[in-house]
Write a protein that holds these residues in place. Structure first.
Motif, PDB file in Angstrom:
ATOM      1  N   ALA A   1      49.762  41.532  72.508  1.00 52.56           N
ATOM      2  CA  ALA A   1      50.436  40.256  72.758  1.00 52.56           C
ATOM      3  C   ALA A   1      49.674  39.442  73.799  1.00 52.56           C
ATOM      4  CB  ALA A   1      51.872  40.498  73.213  1.00 52.56           C
ATOM      5  N   GLY A   2      49.058  40.137  74.752  1.00 55.18           N
ATOM      6  CA  GLY A   2      48.310  39.455  75.794  1.00 55.18           C
ATOM      7  C   GLY A   2      47.021  38.821  75.313  1.00 55.18           C
ATOM      8  N   LEU A   3      46.563  39.188  74.127  1.00 56.48           N
ATOM      9  CA  LEU A   3      45.340  38.595  73.594  1.00 56.48           C
ATOM     10  C   LEU A   3      45.550  37.146  73.174  1.00 56.48           C
ATOM     11  CD1 LEU A   3      43.964  41.508  71.368  1.00 56.48           C
ATOM     12  CD2 LEU A   3      43.371  40.960  73.731  1.00 56.48           C
ATOM     13  N   GLY A   4      46.802  36.781  72.919  1.00 54.93           N
ATOM     14  CA  GLY A   4      47.097  35.423  72.514  1.00 54.93           C
ATOM     15  C   GLY A   4      46.896  35.185  71.032  1.00 54.93           C
ATOM     16  N   PRO A   5      47.223  33.989  70.558  1.00 60.47           N
ATOM     17  CA  PRO A   5      47.105  33.681  69.126  1.00 60.47           C
ATOM     18  C   PRO A   5      45.655  33.453  68.717  1.00 60.47           C
ATOM     19  CG  PRO A   5      47.784  31.734  70.341  1.00 60.47           C
ATOM     20  CD  PRO A   5      47.739  32.854  71.345  1.00 60.47           C
ATOM     21  N   GLY A   6      45.478  33.268  67.414  1.00 61.73           N
ATOM     22  CA  GLY A   6      44.159  32.938  66.903  1.00 61.73           C
ATOM     23  C   GLY A   6      43.356  34.156  66.511  1.00 61.73           C
ATOM     24  N   PRO A   7      42.138  33.932  66.029  1.00 58.29           N
ATOM     25  CA  PRO A   7      41.275  35.035  65.586  1.00 58.29           C
ATOM     26  C   PRO A   7      40.992  36.011  66.722  1.00 58.29           C
ATOM     27  CG  PRO A   7      40.435  32.918  64.819  1.00 58.29           C
ATOM     28  CD  PRO A   7      41.521  32.618  65.801  1.00 58.29           C
ATOM     29  N   ARG A   8      41.052  37.284  66.385  1.00 62.00           N
ATOM     30  CA  ARG A   8      40.807  38.319  67.387  1.00 62.00           C
ATOM     31  C   ARG A   8      40.117  39.508  66.735  1.00 62.00           C
ATOM     32  NH1 ARG A   8      41.125  36.031  72.303  1.00 62.00           N
ATOM     33  NH2 ARG A   8      42.919  34.629  72.380  1.00 62.00           N
ATOM     34  N   ARG A   9      39.352  40.261  67.552  1.00 60.74           N
ATOM     35  CA  ARG A   9      38.753  41.513  67.088  1.00 60.74           C
ATOM     36  C   ARG A   9      39.047  42.602  68.108  1.00 60.74           C
ATOM     37  NH1 ARG A   9      32.707  41.422  66.474  1.00 60.74           N
ATOM     38  NH2 ARG A   9      32.882  40.211  68.385  1.00 60.74           N
ATOM     39  N   VAL A  10      39.432  43.757  67.605  1.00 61.22           N
ATOM     40  CA  VAL A  10      39.613  44.916  68.478  1.00 61.22           C
ATOM     41  C   VAL A  10      38.867  46.099  67.867  1.00 61.22           C
ATOM     42  CG1 VAL A  10      41.861  44.091  69.278  1.00 61.22           C
ATOM     43  CG2 VAL A  10      41.754  45.736  67.399  1.00 61.22           C
ATOM     44  N   ALA A  11      38.487  47.030  68.714  1.00 61.25           N
ATOM     45  CA  ALA A  11      37.850  48.270  68.276  1.00 61.25           C
ATOM     46  C   ALA A  11      38.814  49.415  68.526  1.00 61.25           C
ATOM     47  CB  ALA A  11      36.553  48.502  69.028  1.00 61.25           C
ATOM     48  N   VAL A  12      38.907  50.323  67.560  1.00 60.37           N
ATOM     49  CA  VAL A  12      39.787  51.486  67.675  1.00 60.37           C
ATOM     50  C   VAL A  12      38.920  52.733  67.506  1.00 60.37           C
ATOM     51  CG1 VAL A  12      41.823  52.665  66.785  1.00 60.37           C
ATOM     52  CG2 VAL A  12      41.669  50.154  66.650  1.00 60.37           C
TER      53      VAL A  12
ATOM     54  N   ARG B   1      34.160  38.092  54.460  1.00 58.52           N
ATOM     55  CA  ARG B   1      35.577  37.760  54.284  1.00 58.52           C
ATOM     56  C   ARG B   1      36.161  37.062  55.506  1.00 58.52           C
ATOM     57  NH1 ARG B   1      37.697  43.721  52.472  1.00 58.52           N
ATOM     58  NH2 ARG B   1      36.154  44.137  50.822  1.00 58.52           N
ATOM     59  N   ARG B   2      35.564  37.331  56.664  1.00 55.90           N
ATOM     60  CA  ARG B   2      35.987  36.735  57.927  1.00 55.90           C
ATOM     61  C   ARG B   2      37.500  36.865  58.156  1.00 55.90           C
ATOM     62  NH1 ARG B   2      31.822  34.070  60.091  1.00 55.90           N
ATOM     63  NH2 ARG B   2      33.145  32.991  61.601  1.00 55.90           N
ATOM     64  N   PRO B   3      38.026  38.076  58.173  1.00 53.57           N
ATOM     65  CA  PRO B   3      39.453  38.230  58.469  1.00 53.57           C
ATOM     66  C   PRO B   3      39.775  37.675  59.851  1.00 53.57           C
ATOM     67  CG  PRO B   3      38.332  40.354  58.523  1.00 53.57           C
ATOM     68  CD  PRO B   3      37.353  39.376  57.979  1.00 53.57           C
ATOM     69  N   ALA B   4      40.874  36.945  59.946  1.00 55.84           N
ATOM     70  CA  ALA B   4      41.207  36.286  61.207  1.00 55.84           C
ATOM     71  C   ALA B   4      41.447  37.287  62.327  1.00 55.84           C
ATOM     72  CB  ALA B   4      42.441  35.404  61.021  1.00 55.84           C
ATOM     73  N   ARG B   5      42.081  38.397  61.981  1.00 57.19           N
ATOM     74  CA  ARG B   5      42.348  39.433  62.984  1.00 57.19           C
ATOM     75  C   ARG B   5      41.857  40.756  62.417  1.00 57.19           C
ATOM     76  NH1 ARG B   5      47.145  38.934  67.039  1.00 57.19           N
ATOM     77  NH2 ARG B   5      46.113  37.264  68.169  1.00 57.19           N
ATOM     78  N   LEU B   6      40.875  41.317  63.082  1.00 58.48           N
ATOM     79  CA  LEU B   6      40.177  42.488  62.535  1.00 58.48           C
ATOM     80  C   LEU B   6      40.198  43.633  63.539  1.00 58.48           C
ATOM     81  CD1 LEU B   6      38.324  43.814  60.385  1.00 58.48           C
ATOM     82  CD2 LEU B   6      36.382  42.745  61.563  1.00 58.48           C
ATOM     83  N   ALA B   7      40.600  44.804  63.063  1.00 64.25           N
ATOM     84  CA  ALA B   7      40.516  46.033  63.855  1.00 64.25           C
ATOM     85  C   ALA B   7      39.497  46.949  63.203  1.00 64.25           C
ATOM     86  CB  ALA B   7      41.878  46.711  63.935  1.00 64.25           C
ATOM     87  N   LEU B   8      38.442  47.291  63.932  1.00 62.74           N
ATOM     88  CA  LEU B   8      37.387  48.169  63.433  1.00 62.74           C
ATOM     89  C   LEU B   8      37.663  49.589  63.912  1.00 62.74           C
ATOM     90  CD1 LEU B   8      34.445  45.769  64.270  1.00 62.74           C
ATOM     91  CD2 LEU B   8      35.105  46.464  61.957  1.00 62.74           C
ATOM     92  N   LEU B   9      37.841  50.518  62.959  1.00 63.65           N
ATOM     93  CA  LEU B   9      38.151  51.911  63.278  1.00 63.65           C
ATOM     94  C   LEU B   9      36.875  52.740  63.219  1.00 63.65           C
ATOM     95  CD1 LEU B   9      40.963  50.699  62.516  1.00 63.65           C
ATOM     96  CD2 LEU B   9      41.500  52.897  61.449  1.00 63.65           C
ATOM     97  N   LEU B  10      36.612  53.485  64.293  1.00 64.95           N
ATOM     98  CA  LEU B  10      35.429  54.345  64.366  1.00 64.95           C
ATOM     99  C   LEU B  10      35.844  55.737  64.807  1.00 64.95           C
ATOM    100  CD1 LEU B  10      34.318  51.338  65.902  1.00 64.95           C
ATOM    101  CD2 LEU B  10      32.311  52.432  64.898  1.00 64.95           C
ATOM    102  N   GLY B  11      35.173  56.760  64.246  1.00 62.12           N
ATOM    103  CA  GLY B  11      35.614  58.126  64.445  1.00 62.12           C
ATOM    104  C   GLY B  11      34.797  58.928  65.424  1.00 62.12           C
ATOM    105  N   THR B  12      35.070  60.199  65.432  1.00 65.49           N
ATOM    106  CA  THR B  12      34.412  61.119  66.344  1.00 65.49           C
ATOM    107  C   THR B  12      32.945  61.303  65.983  1.00 65.49           C
ATOM    108  OG1 THR B  12      34.569  63.314  67.352  1.00 65.49           O
ATOM    109  CG2 THR B  12      34.987  63.177  64.999  1.00 65.49           C
ATOM    110  N   GLU B  13      32.176  61.821  66.949  1.00 70.00           N
ATOM    111  CA  GLU B  13      30.731  61.929  66.771  1.00 70.00           C
ATOM    112  C   GLU B  13      30.336  62.807  65.585  1.00 70.00           C
ATOM    113  OE1 GLU B  13      31.507  60.776  70.991  1.00 70.00           O
ATOM    114  OE2 GLU B  13      32.368  62.254  69.623  1.00 70.00           O
ATOM    115  N   GLY B  14      31.054  63.883  65.331  1.00 69.25           N
ATOM    116  CA  GLY B  14      30.645  64.819  64.284  1.00 69.25           C
ATOM    117  C   GLY B  14      31.166  64.484  62.911  1.00 69.25           C
ATOM    118  N   ASP B  15      32.480  64.391  62.777  1.00 70.83           N
ATOM    119  CA  ASP B  15      33.109  64.280  61.463  1.00 70.83           C
ATOM    120  C   ASP B  15      33.566  62.882  61.095  1.00 70.83           C
ATOM    121  OD1 ASP B  15      32.812  67.031  61.091  1.00 70.83           O
ATOM    122  OD2 ASP B  15      34.647  67.430  62.231  1.00 70.83           O
ATOM    123  N   GLY B  16      33.453  61.934  61.991  1.00 70.53           N
ATOM    124  CA  GLY B  16      33.926  60.595  61.684  1.00 70.53           C
ATOM    125  C   GLY B  16      35.443  60.523  61.730  1.00 70.53           C
ATOM    126  N   LEU B  17      36.006  59.579  61.019  1.00 68.28           N
ATOM    127  CA  LEU B  17      37.457  59.389  61.006  1.00 68.28           C
ATOM    128  C   LEU B  17      38.150  60.495  60.210  1.00 68.28           C
ATOM    129  CD1 LEU B  17      37.439  55.541  60.372  1.00 68.28           C
ATOM    130  CD2 LEU B  17      38.315  56.652  62.447  1.00 68.28           C
TER     131      LEU B  17
END
Length: 271
Positions: A116-127, A217-233
């Protein structure tokens, strides 16, 4: 204003925050429990202070009293002056940067509060899921800061971003990128979807689309999921994603280090 206090005994209890810094398991248990983290080097200390983290104390060799005079002047916490030899006895390694500070942690925001603190509009987060190497996590934070990622979310088993090595590798970027933990993994990923994020999992699946396709595609709000060093997600994280994405590679290379992969993904999807 703090006046530097000479300390000559490595067993002095005032230096307890700095003992056994190379004992990873001990520090992983102790630092969060005691609400502290260690900032190493002038730049990192200054960035931690600028980000609003309170100082508990500072440990300096004589050569740093001059360069850090303004920090010392503003400090309300004790400043201890030690020889390089004593610093090594206390910490367990050669403190070549000559400056350490024990900083107080502040409470993490909830996922909803952070998003919520990120505010409106296009945003990107990493998970990040189960990224346990402190250097990789620190490097990923540095890339996130450099490439305009708005926040980082961590699964419960991820490394501590405020562990000394992660802070050092990130060059203090862990203080400038908002972050928190997803306590109920992977179910808390639904909170991202509730805030309008498209969840894209970086993986090697046969049905994964090239990263360039996702970027187009330029999704307005994008969460990129990345996994562990060995096996990934994990399969559970992959099932929670809206789309699966891969970074095309040549020369028989099948995958990238998670820190490198995150940097590529952050760059390719920048606004």
């Amino acid at each position: 204003m703090a006046e530097p206090v000479p300390v000559t005994d490595p067993a002095d209890p005032r230096l307890t925050d700095y003992t056994s810094l190379t004992d990873v398991e001990l520090r992983r248990r102790r630092e969060p429990a005691e609400g502290l983290f260690i900032a190493e080097g002038e730049k990192v200390i200054r960035r931690a202070l600028a980000a609003g983290y309170p100082m508990r104390s500072m440990l300096l060799s004589a050569k740093w009293l001059g360069p850090m005079r303004d920090v010392i002047a503003a400090a309300t916490a004790p400043v201890y002056e030690v020889t390089p030899q004593l610093a090594e006895q206390v910490t367990g390694y050669h403190v070549h940067r000559g400056a350490l500070a024990s900083m107080a942690r502040t409470p993490l925001r909830t996922v909803d509060e952070l998003l919520a603190g990120l505010g409106p509009g296009p945003r990107r987060v990493a998970v990040f899921e189960d990224t346990v190497d402190h250097a990789n996590l620190g490097a990923a934070f540095r890339s996130a800061a450099a490439l305009g990622v708005d926040a980082v979310l961590l699964s419960p088993r991820c490394a501590d971003p405020f562990y000394r090595r992660a802070v050092k590798v990130s060059m203090g970027a862990v203080f400038s990128v908002p972050w928190t933990r997803l306590d109920n993994w992977p179910y808390d990923l639904e909170l991202l979807r509730a805030h309008g994020f498209t969840l894209a999992a970086l993986c090697l699946a046969d049905d994964a689309v090239p990263l360039d396709d996702l970027a187009a595609r330029r999704p307005a709000r994008l969460a990129l999921l990345l996994g562990t060093e060995g096996d990934g997600l994990t399969p559970a994280a992959l099932r929670a994603a809206d789309t699966r994405v891969t970074i095309p590679m040549a020369a028989g290379v099948d995958s990238l280090n998670v820190a490198a992969a995150s940097a590529v993904a952050f760059y390719a999807t920048r606004p």
